[in-house]
Design an enzyme around this catalytic site. Structure first.
Site, PDB file in Angstrom:
ATOM      1  N   LEU A  53     -23.589 -91.171  12.433  1.00 43.90           N
ATOM      2  CA  LEU A  53     -22.173 -91.499  12.311  1.00 43.90           C
ATOM      3  C   LEU A  53     -21.903 -92.593  11.283  1.00 43.90           C
ATOM      4  O   LEU A  53     -20.800 -93.114  11.190  1.00 43.90           O
ATOM      5  CB  LEU A  53     -21.609 -91.861  13.689  1.00 43.90           C
ATOM      6  CG  LEU A  53     -21.816 -90.727  14.719  1.00 43.90           C
ATOM      7  CD1 LEU A  53     -21.362 -91.179  16.096  1.00 43.90           C
ATOM      8  CD2 LEU A  53     -21.101 -89.459  14.312  1.00 43.90           C
ATOM      9  N   CYS A  54     -22.919 -92.923  10.471  1.00 37.86           N
ATOM     10  CA  CYS A  54     -22.743 -93.896   9.392  1.00 37.86           C
ATOM     11  C   CYS A  54     -21.974 -93.275   8.229  1.00 37.86           C
ATOM     12  O   CYS A  54     -22.209 -92.123   7.869  1.00 37.86           O
ATOM     13  CB  CYS A  54     -24.100 -94.341   8.859  1.00 37.86           C
ATOM     14  SG  CYS A  54     -24.757 -95.792   9.677  1.00 37.86           S
ATOM     15  N   HIS A  55     -21.106 -94.067   7.627  1.00 35.52           N
ATOM     16  CA  HIS A  55     -20.398 -93.633   6.434  1.00 35.52           C
ATOM     17  C   HIS A  55     -21.310 -93.760   5.218  1.00 35.52           C
ATOM     18  O   HIS A  55     -22.077 -94.717   5.130  1.00 35.52           O
ATOM     19  CB  HIS A  55     -19.176 -94.520   6.202  1.00 35.52           C
ATOM     20  CG  HIS A  55     -18.150 -94.417   7.273  1.00 35.52           C
ATOM     21  ND1 HIS A  55     -18.252 -95.102   8.461  1.00 35.52           N
ATOM     22  CD2 HIS A  55     -17.004 -93.694   7.353  1.00 35.52           C
ATOM     23  CE1 HIS A  55     -17.202 -94.806   9.227  1.00 35.52           C
ATOM     24  NE2 HIS A  55     -16.432 -93.960   8.586  1.00 35.52           N
ATOM     25  N   ASP A  93     -48.041 -97.122   8.527  1.00 33.33           N
ATOM     26  CA  ASP A  93     -48.704 -95.945   7.954  1.00 33.33           C
ATOM     27  C   ASP A  93     -49.905 -96.331   7.098  1.00 33.33           C
ATOM     28  O   ASP A  93     -50.968 -95.712   7.182  1.00 33.33           O
ATOM     29  CB  ASP A  93     -47.696 -95.159   7.113  1.00 33.33           C
ATOM     30  CG  ASP A  93     -48.309 -93.913   6.494  1.00 33.33           C
ATOM     31  OD1 ASP A  93     -48.985 -93.158   7.231  1.00 33.33           O
ATOM     32  OD2 ASP A  93     -48.113 -93.669   5.291  1.00 33.33           O
ATOM     33  N   MET A 153     -26.248-101.451   9.017  1.00 36.55           N
ATOM     34  CA  MET A 153     -27.154-100.331   9.248  1.00 36.55           C
ATOM     35  C   MET A 153     -28.087-100.114   8.051  1.00 36.55           C
ATOM     36  O   MET A 153     -29.254 -99.755   8.231  1.00 36.55           O
ATOM     37  CB  MET A 153     -26.378 -99.046   9.556  1.00 36.55           C
ATOM     38  CG  MET A 153     -25.590 -99.099  10.864  1.00 36.55           C
ATOM     39  SD  MET A 153     -26.475 -99.788  12.294  1.00 36.55           S
ATOM     40  CE  MET A 153     -27.904 -98.705  12.372  1.00 36.55           C
ATOM     41  N   GLU A 154     -27.576-100.370   6.873  1.00 34.59           N
ATOM     42  CA  GLU A 154     -28.421-100.220   5.684  1.00 34.59           C
ATOM     43  C   GLU A 154     -29.536-101.276   5.688  1.00 34.59           C
ATOM     44  O   GLU A 154     -30.689-100.969   5.362  1.00 34.59           O
ATOM     45  CB  GLU A 154     -27.565-100.348   4.420  1.00 34.59           C
ATOM     46  CG  GLU A 154     -26.765 -99.105   4.086  1.00 34.59           C
ATOM     47  CD  GLU A 154     -25.582 -98.832   5.034  1.00 34.59           C
ATOM     48  OE1 GLU A 154     -25.215 -99.739   5.822  1.00 34.59           O
ATOM     49  OE2 GLU A 154     -25.025 -97.722   4.994  1.00 34.59           O
TER      50      GLU A 154
END
EC number: 4.6.1.17
Lengths: 164, 164, 164, 164, 164, 164
Positions: A76-78, A129, A114-115
């Site tokens: 739901l992020c723009h 990893d 969020m970024e």
């Protein structure tokens, strides 16, 4: 906390919030996180400039690139035209492990927490990893927003806590 | 720990490890993580079936979809034809917050730890995204591999620890 | 050259060739290319270990990651579960500039020339991007397949040429 | 050339440059490149309208689509809301081969050279892919920026050179 | 119809079905669909070979490329190493409009209906996009699987129907 | 209909239309579509809140996420910074089946019809995917734009038709 889960409609259905009416402002956010590992793993990562360069360098780049994919990953992020992303990774002998910090900036209608969080998360995944062949027990931890600025709700800084 | 950072060449340069000679075996990995939040935030997420359904449902789906993008995000991961991904999210009143667990499976030449970890990470990011309007202080924590099976190195299970 | 443009149907329409009947064999391909630049630009890239590490390191990683995206970019390429990708970048004082070489491997039904070429191309684009602030006149050149092995058509090596 | 590698921090670490302070201006860039091939390959591509349509048409489209993926591929590129991309491909009997030119435009804070170069590169890769069954020896060459406009540094045009 | 919604766990939670135990078999699926439009729109698309080439050619390519992205788009689809995709688009004067058919093939553990359907859907979307400036009223319709082969459930062909 | 296929140059070549001169305006579009299925399939989807939640919830999310990928899928679409996407899915006992509606909004230079249509298409594909184990004969139908607003051409609403 008198808020509401804005990503849900009144009926509880997921939606991408309408930000059309919000003004474009300069926004920034900084997030941090860490990968806790065996001391020998940290030593191996830090041993030799070339090698250090690569584990940390690869993770930094992975974080930067992931920030640009945030709206692909988080439903739901723009989508945002990021103006800057930087990722810093430093050893912490006491953890022991690597600490990751990311900053994202945009001139936009929504924040960039969020970024910044996505950059930190993917940088941590990349560290895991690259070192997992020697240490499967590593733990990614303490991913959180440290501060944000811009937007209607103004600046915010994580309060001090007797945390963890 | 007598290993080596296999993603680095002898000169310390990043590379995608050659797995051409490794046999195809059935592999699985399970990873977990958590989002710690204010109790009121957890209550809000759990209040009302529809709403609960959506925060948890959206995060679960985001995790599943992200597992399929692992090799796009983590630079040196091999692309893998996953045969299964599942993500489970449950409330933990003591945390307080939500606990996330992901399982990934493949018939392949390399393990699927990274896919399971990526699913957990993006599910956690999505929970943060959906609840951040009410609680910016949430923390994503304890993302780690719990067990893996298949492959030359055999099965592995995280040892008990007096952890955290 | 008695061949045919296999990506076109008899009516000249684009299609992804059917490789269902082809056996899975071990395949490899190596491609090379170069970025020609002003001598001062090369000196700047090579000056200081950290800086060298980063331009070359970032370009190498970009090439590896791009190889995994080949079938997203080149419309009629088959998706391939690459087993290895490596990218090497070295200065050539005579060019002057940087030379890029990439190797891709797969156990698959089609060759991996496109993956190796894509890795080289994107590594070259990344070098251009990182140095363009000081030298807009750089030229990407001589991107080509050097050799390939595996598959029905057998091994192939670029013939010597009085080339360029 | 008194510049600096802007994608590296003072410590030589990769970063996405902060363009937040730069004004939004109308920007354009044009890049070119070529695929050199055997004359018979060029004849085959040009033979028959349908076929010509397809090799060139597919490559043109691949270039346009790739321009939109530039910031996914080139690690430190900013995402840009492109307002136009066009790709032109024409035969050059003297090469012999196909010449590719791409133009990209944006109203943005950074230039679009990378988008134009990426369009050219992927169009060339696509030509190689579609004709490789008949001619493995093709070479992609002379990918470069021809001109750019807009932005603080003003217009730039590649100087004439006794080139190649 | 005694089946079950296999993408939901017993508790109704979304999951990617475990296909690890299923054998690899040769599978194929064919899907069709259509774009109904004003007669004048169809005439415009078909007028002139070059133009026809392009609307239909671009839509065909978009469909092929989209098939490769199916598991990115449809949340619970398994990633599949497609061995072939083809898309055919033909005018239907009676509709009036364009009819789209796509075939996908794989040697895999799950069917390729979704890949064929995705190819048809995106080809139809692309036709709409390219003609919308002259005809906003176009309708995409009758997207469905025509037949599939391979896999445990054997071959299937859509029964004749007094359909639509 | 005196228009022109704007995505084709005068020579009929595909291009991304130049929208640089167009003003940024607030734009919205709404599209609809449906999945027609056996009544028993609809009953199964609707049976039990959890299950209903999931088929419809997963499809809604898939549609929202796909809207953000529109310019990746539809070759000549401009990338757009969407400010809102919502997808609604409701049962229609008469069809019988599920009806899907999507709204997309942007402050931009081009319309968002394609984003709304892509959301509807992928939501329908996802419904098909999740129910195909019990009903292969489902048909996706009537995908169309219902209304759009903003931009030079002003508002548009689909005329009533005796349609379907």
């Amino acid at each position: 906390m008198t808020g509401d889960l804005t990503h849900l409609s009144r009926d509880g259905e997921a939606r991408m919030v309408d930000v059309g009416e919000k003004p474009v402002t300069r926004r920034a956010a900084r997030a941090t996180g860490a990968v806790r590992m065996a001391r020998a793993t940290l030593d191996l990562i830090l041993a030799g400039d070339a090698k250090k360069g690569d584990v940390i360098g690869v993770a930094r780049l992975a974080g930067i690139m992931a920030a640009k994919r945030t709206s692909d990953l988080v439903p739901l992020c723009h989508p945002l035209p990021l103006t800057q992303v930087s990722v810093e990774i430093a050893p912490d002998e006491d953890l022991p492990g690597l600490r990751v910090a990311a900053t994202a900036r945009v001139d936009g209608k929504t924040g960039v927490e969020m970024e910044a969080l996505t950059a930190v998360s993917v940088a941590c995944l990349t560290i895991y990893d690259m070192a997992k062949a020697v240490d499967r027990g590593m733990v990614i931890e303490a991913i959180r927003v440290e501060e944000k600025s811009g937007g209607r709700s103004g600046d915010w800084r994580r309060p001090e806590e007797a945390d963890r």
